[in-house]
Motif scaffolding. Structure first.
Motif, PDB file in Angstrom:
ATOM      1  N   UNK A   1       0.721  -1.260   0.028  1.00 14.40           N
ATOM      2  CA  UNK A   1       0.108   0.102  -0.024  1.00 14.40           C
ATOM      3  C   UNK A   1       0.828   1.184   0.033  1.00 14.40           C
ATOM      4  N   UNK A   2       0.200   2.398  -0.257  1.00 16.13           N
ATOM      5  CA  UNK A   2       1.006   3.607  -0.061  1.00 16.13           C
ATOM      6  C   UNK A   2       1.694   3.877   1.032  1.00 16.13           C
ATOM      7  N   UNK A   3       0.936   3.378   2.265  1.00 14.94           N
ATOM      8  CA  UNK A   3       1.273   3.737   3.542  1.00 14.94           C
ATOM      9  C   UNK A   3       2.607   3.089   3.879  1.00 14.94           C
ATOM     10  N   UNK A   4       2.615   1.700   3.255  1.00 13.45           N
ATOM     11  CA  UNK A   4       3.693   0.730   3.553  1.00 13.45           C
ATOM     12  C   UNK A   4       5.149   1.282   2.745  1.00 13.45           C
ATOM     13  N   UNK A   5       4.768   1.880   1.579  1.00 14.73           N
ATOM     14  CA  UNK A   5       6.039   2.310   0.842  1.00 14.73           C
ATOM     15  C   UNK A   5       6.522   3.511   1.557  1.00 14.73           C
ATOM     16  N   UNK A   6       5.507   4.453   1.853  1.00 16.91           N
ATOM     17  CA  UNK A   6       5.854   5.882   2.399  1.00 16.91           C
ATOM     18  C   UNK A   6       6.458   5.567   3.890  1.00 16.91           C
ATOM     19  N   UNK A   7       6.095   4.440   4.483  1.00 19.85           N
ATOM     20  CA  UNK A   7       6.826   4.300   5.822  1.00 19.85           C
ATOM     21  C   UNK A   7       7.952   3.364   5.713  1.00 19.85           C
ATOM     22  N   UNK A   8       8.391   3.023   4.718  1.00 15.54           N
ATOM     23  CA  UNK A   8       9.794   2.207   4.604  1.00 15.54           C
ATOM     24  C   UNK A   8      10.900   3.002   4.703  1.00 15.54           C
ATOM     25  N   UNK A   9      11.898   2.678   5.170  1.00 17.60           N
ATOM     26  CA  UNK A   9      13.195   3.220   5.057  1.00 17.60           C
ATOM     27  C   UNK A   9      14.284   2.781   4.476  1.00 17.60           C
TER      28      UNK A   9
END
Length: 170
Positions: free
Chosen positions: A162-170
């Motif tokens: 999800x966008x949230x998972x991609x955005x929250x990744x480091x």
């Protein structure tokens, strides 16, 4: 790890008009992750885990779904079909190329889903020909109503991220 690679490779910030007509300050230039053979292979290996048992054909949507479905076909050993936005006006005049979908269990494969519009457009053509995919798969669900729009027309969506998972990744 994979989500962060996708983010580093393809996330852009700015002012972007999406296919749906909505405006976003975040855009994923999917051609960047699709053009990187190692990253595309890693994406396909993970996406393969979402292919439902019994699937006989993988059908990628023009244009971003084509590289993904081609690599996914290599990883899974399943044949690929390619779904055009419009039928070609010469030769076979088909909108579905490659492996036949008639009488087969297939999934639709897309790169990034926002509103679900491209998948819904393809679904209308397919249903008019008596063809119904078992589900849709994508690399990134932007979480902007696409999943719900697809569910409203009877098609479930499974996203690698999800966008949230991609955005929250480091």
């Amino acid at each position: 790890m994979l989500a962060s690679q996708i983010k580093r490779c393809s996330r852009l910030s700015g002012h972007f008009v999406l296919r749906s007509g909505k405006v976003s300050d975040t855009y994923f230039d999917k051609y960047q992750f699709e053009a990187d053979p190692k990253l595309l292979h890693a994406i396909a290996k993970e996406l393969a885990l979402l292919v439902p048992p019994g699937t006989e054909v993988l059908a990628g949507l023009e244009m971003g779904g084509i590289p993904i479905v081609t690599m996914l076909s290599q990883v899974t050993g399943l044949p690929a079909a390619f779904i055009r936005k419009e039928p070609k006006e010469y030769g076979t005049c088909r909108y579905a190329e490659g492996a036949t979908l008639v009488g087969r269990t297939f999934v639709l494969v897309e790169d990034v889903v926002s509103s679900g519009g491209a998948i819904i457009d393809a679904l209308e053509k397919l249903k008019a020909d008596g063809l119904t995919p078992s589900r849709a798969l994508c690399v990134i669900d932007r979480e902007t109503g696409g999943k719900e729009a697809l569910e409203s027309v009877g098609l479930s969506l499974s996203a690698l991220f999800t966008l949230s998972q991609v955005e929250g990744s480091e």
